[in-house]
Write a protein that holds these residues in place. Structure first.
Motif, PDB file in Angstrom:
ATOM      1  N   ILE A 210      14.849   7.142  10.555  1.00  0.00           N
ATOM      2  CA  ILE A 210      15.115   8.504  10.776  1.00  0.00           C
ATOM      3  C   ILE A 210      15.547   8.395  11.772  1.00  0.00           C
ATOM      4  O   ILE A 210      16.197  10.070  11.203  1.00  0.00           O
ATOM      5  N   GLU A 211      16.813   7.733  12.459  1.00  0.00           N
ATOM      6  CA  GLU A 211      17.571   8.023  12.919  1.00  0.00           C
ATOM      7  C   GLU A 211      18.594   7.874  13.280  1.00  0.00           C
ATOM      8  O   GLU A 211      18.496   5.947  13.280  1.00  0.00           O
ATOM      9  N   ALA A 212      19.775   7.305  13.481  1.00  0.00           N
ATOM     10  CA  ALA A 212      21.164   6.592  12.766  1.00  0.00           C
ATOM     11  C   ALA A 212      21.241   5.301  14.685  1.00  0.00           C
ATOM     12  O   ALA A 212      20.943   6.671  14.945  1.00  0.00           O
ATOM     13  N   ILE A 213      21.701   4.222  14.363  1.00  0.00           N
ATOM     14  CA  ILE A 213      21.705   3.913  15.582  1.00  0.00           C
ATOM     15  C   ILE A 213      23.227   3.321  15.599  1.00  0.00           C
ATOM     16  O   ILE A 213      23.555   2.790  14.975  1.00  0.00           O
ATOM     17  N   ALA A 214      23.206   3.535  17.420  1.00  0.00           N
ATOM     18  CA  ALA A 214      24.930   3.503  17.096  1.00  0.00           C
ATOM     19  C   ALA A 214      25.104   1.778  17.727  1.00  0.00           C
ATOM     20  O   ALA A 214      24.152   1.382  19.076  1.00  0.00           O
ATOM     21  N   TYR A 215      25.663   1.581  17.803  1.00  0.00           N
ATOM     22  CA  TYR A 215      25.984   0.323  18.166  1.00  0.00           C
ATOM     23  C   TYR A 215      27.645  -0.661  18.616  1.00  0.00           C
ATOM     24  O   TYR A 215      28.505  -0.068  17.531  1.00  0.00           O
ATOM     25  N   ASP A 216      27.781  -1.096  19.371  1.00  0.00           N
ATOM     26  CA  ASP A 216      29.819  -2.091  19.023  1.00  0.00           C
ATOM     27  C   ASP A 216      29.429  -3.373  18.404  1.00  0.00           C
ATOM     28  O   ASP A 216      28.188  -4.299  18.600  1.00  0.00           O
ATOM     29  N   ALA A 241      24.026   2.017  12.149  1.00  0.00           N
ATOM     30  CA  ALA A 241      22.985   1.586  11.642  1.00  0.00           C
ATOM     31  C   ALA A 241      22.549   2.905  10.469  1.00  0.00           C
ATOM     32  O   ALA A 241      21.849   3.770  11.477  1.00  0.00           O
ATOM     33  N   THR A 242      22.235   3.386   9.347  1.00  0.00           N
ATOM     34  CA  THR A 242      21.662   4.199   8.820  1.00  0.00           C
ATOM     35  C   THR A 242      20.589   3.449   8.351  1.00  0.00           C
ATOM     36  O   THR A 242      19.691   4.136   7.736  1.00  0.00           O
ATOM     37  N   THR A 243      20.124   2.398   7.850  1.00  0.00           N
ATOM     38  CA  THR A 243      19.355   1.303   6.876  1.00  0.00           C
ATOM     39  C   THR A 243      18.668   0.312   8.383  1.00  0.00           C
ATOM     40  O   THR A 243      19.730   0.316   9.177  1.00  0.00           O
ATOM     41  N   GLN A 244      17.485  -0.339   7.721  1.00  0.00           N
ATOM     42  CA  GLN A 244      16.972  -1.034   8.349  1.00  0.00           C
ATOM     43  C   GLN A 244      16.300  -2.528   7.327  1.00  0.00           C
ATOM     44  O   GLN A 244      15.937  -1.699   6.045  1.00  0.00           O
ATOM     45  N   THR A 245      16.296  -3.771   7.251  1.00  0.00           N
ATOM     46  CA  THR A 245      15.687  -4.529   6.136  1.00  0.00           C
ATOM     47  C   THR A 245      14.259  -4.511   7.111  1.00  0.00           C
ATOM     48  O   THR A 245      13.794  -5.127   8.190  1.00  0.00           O
ATOM     49  N   LEU A 246      13.401  -4.293   5.765  1.00  0.00           N
ATOM     50  CA  LEU A 246      12.010  -4.873   6.698  1.00  0.00           C
ATOM     51  C   LEU A 246      11.542  -6.623   5.517  1.00  0.00           C
ATOM     52  O   LEU A 246      11.724  -6.607   4.556  1.00  0.00           O
ATOM     53  N   ALA A 247      11.469  -7.081   6.899  1.00  0.00           N
ATOM     54  CA  ALA A 247      11.156  -8.639   6.026  1.00  0.00           C
ATOM     55  C   ALA A 247       9.518  -8.898   5.784  1.00  0.00           C
ATOM     56  O   ALA A 247       9.017  -8.014   6.418  1.00  0.00           O
ATOM     57  N   LEU A 248       9.653  -9.403   4.239  1.00  0.00           N
ATOM     58  CA  LEU A 248       8.445  -9.569   3.478  1.00  0.00           C
ATOM     59  C   LEU A 248       8.256 -11.242   3.782  1.00  0.00           C
ATOM     60  O   LEU A 248       8.825 -11.594   4.158  1.00  0.00           O
TER      61      LEU A 248
END
Length: 600
Positions: A210-216, A241-248
């Motif tokens: 929903i919101e991008a996360i900035a990181y180094d 990061a604009t996406t996230q991985t959903l572990a299944l």
């Protein structure tokens, strides 16, 4: 404690005891070889398994029984180790995880073979679906069944007279798995899937944030190593990061047996705080019930197989009283919160702190009470699963689950192992009572003599020694002390908790301690193996000694072991042994930290 806390804790304990009675009666019939009519369709399956494995249903002496158990468990340990070391080349590895390093593979194999399920790794980033299912889930079943088998051998030591046999390990193992663990796990896993726990072979999914996360992001050279600047520090660059991985994965089937078998090893790193393992308040309640259900029911089974229900009820009462007391302490401490907030001006009065309490490290969908109930239930039951981070509890709130482990995992304890541990405490209790009146002690019709007490002393002291010696070594060497994230008393609590968890085959962690290194993987793995198998061999030796004795008729000098006086004596023995053994160490950890918190 608030009224809501009393209601939730009371509902949990009452529901547990109501369900334990019919399950305990059912298990007694199964282990006596006469399952109820609705389960007799499994008899051909049971016999077919014996023929397939070449098992004869003959009686075993204690050495043969112990040898079969140890051989089977060593084979399971080696199988789990091999699966981890070879998983990169095996199927059902959609994320293409590499082979697990040798020290971590040893620690994990020892952990799941011993019913400890300590995890120095995060499952969704380390283990393939095949390793989780064929390795860990299978061990969740057979390690629990092994504990039940040892308990059955000890019960036969009391019921038999002048014999040198204790039953058949393979029969006990098969019946515990086929008639008890598998059906209950199937029912619970279906209920968990309905609540939203994942069960799939699908690869991990990418989802938009929903919101991008900035990181180094670290910059790597051509060899994949971090690039260093002129000062020798790693260079980074801005990333987003604009996406996230959903572990299944096939989680529900493992979650069910992890709770019912008092295993506790989570499919995901966050364990039952993860929404894919424990998504709703109802799934939370079902999983909490599953943690203590079989250990509580085995007390009923114990009384029924002795043909004296009062004996099982007395032990169940002792366990429940201690659990309820420490559960109340944990809930109260977490609801009281940290008085430092009041002093810092974040709360105007002490009463302002009561509604909120300490929510750090807890899921808002569960809250303080359900987190504290889970924390005490999982450490009482040698389960080790968590739905909140114990490292974030108040010092007194964290002391309650830590001490439940240090009592020897006999307040319900592991499946089978908790009850046979409590029976060993009962032997010590009647021995003390016998000394008071100058009479040879008796328990359940058998004289308790020097051999049984010597073995009982070692059974009670071996896990404590492994925990305290391991913690002492860890604070003395750089490899142990250097892994602590927090200084002072809290850091010591993290180390003490880790070795208490491993040496008592619990598996929960205080967190804040980097245990995925050679030192901790080795020392904690050895502590798990010593605490599990050294104790098992001695308990079987006690069972053999009892089975060889005659039945002593009850007389006026016999201590009744089914009334309130015996329950009080048993509780006192457990608490005093736990206090004398661990109080000095606790004084350096959570007790010191609690006093520091109040002083500030």
């Amino acid at each position: 404690m608030t009224g809501n806390a009393f209601i939730q804790a009371g509902l949990y304990i009452v529901t547990l005891l109501v369900l334990a009675w019919p399950l305990g009666i059912y298990m007694a019939r199964v282990f006596e070889g006469r399952p109820p009519v609705f389960m007799r369709w499994l008899r051909p399956v049971e016999r077919g398994l014996y023929r397939l494995a070449g098992v004869k249903e003959d009686e075993m002496g204690w050495l043969r029984y112990a040898g079969a158990l140890l051989l089977f468990n060593v084979a399971g340990l080696l199988a789990v180790y091999a699966l981890q070391r070879l998983q990169a080349w095996l199927p059902l590895n959609p994320q293409h995880f590499g082979n697990v390093p040798p020290d971590l593979a040893f620690n994990t194999a020892a952990s799941f073979a011993t019913n400890t399920n300590w995890q120095s790794y995060s499952g969704e980033s380390t283990l393939s679906y095949l390793t989780q299912m064929l390795g860990l889930t299978v061990q969740n079943f057979v390690s629990a069944a092994s504990g039940i088998a040892v308990l059955l051998a000890l019960i036969r030591g009391f019921t038999r007279r002048e014999t040198d046999t204790l039953g058949n390990f393979w029969v006990d193992l098969t019946r515990a798995t086929l008639y008890v663990l598998l059906p209950l796990s199937l029912l619970l896993s279906l209920a968990l899937v309905e609540q939203g726990v994942v069960q799939t072979f699908s690869p991990y999914k990418e989802a938009a944030r929903i919101e991008a996360i900035a990181y180094d992001e670290p910059m790597l050279d051509a060899q994949g190593q971090p690039q260093l600047d002129a000062d020798g520090k790693p260079e980074t660059r801005h990333a987003e990061a604009t996406t996230q991985t959903l572990a299944l994965g096939p989680a529900a089937s493992q979650i069910a047996i992890k709770q019912l078998g008092t295993n506790g090893g989570g499919f995901f790193g966050a364990n039952s705080a993860h929404p894919y393992e424990n998504p709703t308040p109802l799934s939370n309640f079902l999983e909490m019930l599953a943690i203590l259900l079989i250990p509580a029911a085995l007390c009923v089974t114990f009384g029924r197989m002795l043909h004296d229900d009062r004996q099982g009820v007395a032990i169940l009462a002792a366990m429940t009283i201690v659990l309820a007391a420490l559960m109340a302490v944990c809930i109260w401490a977490e609801q009281a919160g940290n008085p430092g907030f009041t002093q810092a001006g974040l709360a105007t009065t002490a009463s302002d702190m009561q509604p909120g309490g300490n929510m750090e490290g807890k899921e808002t969908r569960f809250g303080i009470v359900n987190s504290a109930i889970w924390a005490t239930a999982t450490t009482a039951a040698s389960n080790g699963s968590v739905n909140a981070m114990h490292d974030s509890f108040t010092p007194l709130g964290g002391l309650a689950p830590m001490w439940l482990m240090q009592l020897g995992e006999v307040i319900f304890g592991g499946v089978g192992s908790g009850l046979y541990g409590m029976i060993v405490f009962a032997l010590v209790a009647v021995f003390i009572a016998g000394l008071m009146i100058g009479r040879t002690p008796e328990y359940l019709g058998k004289k308790i003599e020097s051999f049984e007490i010597k073995m009982a002393a070692v059974v009670l002291l071996a896990p404590a020694a492994a925990a305290l010696i391991g913690a002492a070594i860890a604070v003395l060497v750089d490899a142990g002390a250097g892994a602590v994230a927090n200084p002072g008393a809290h850091g010591f609590s993290e180390i003490l908790y880790a070795f208490s968890s491993a040496a008592n085959n619990n598996g929960s962690a205080f967190a804040g301690l980097n245990t995925n290194n050679f030192f901790y993987n080795l020392t904690l793995g050895l502590a798990m193996l010593i605490a599990r198998y050294w104790v098992i061999v001695l308990v079987l030796a006690i069972a053999a000694s009892l089975a060889a004795k005659k039945i002593v008729p009850v007389s006026n000098g016999t201590l009744p072991t089914h009334g309130p006086m015996f329950v009080a004596l048993l509780i006192s023995t457990v608490v005093i042994v736990g206090a004398l053994t661990f109080l000095p160490a606790l004084a350096l950890g959570p007790i010191a930290e609690q006093l520091q918190m109040l002083a500030h």
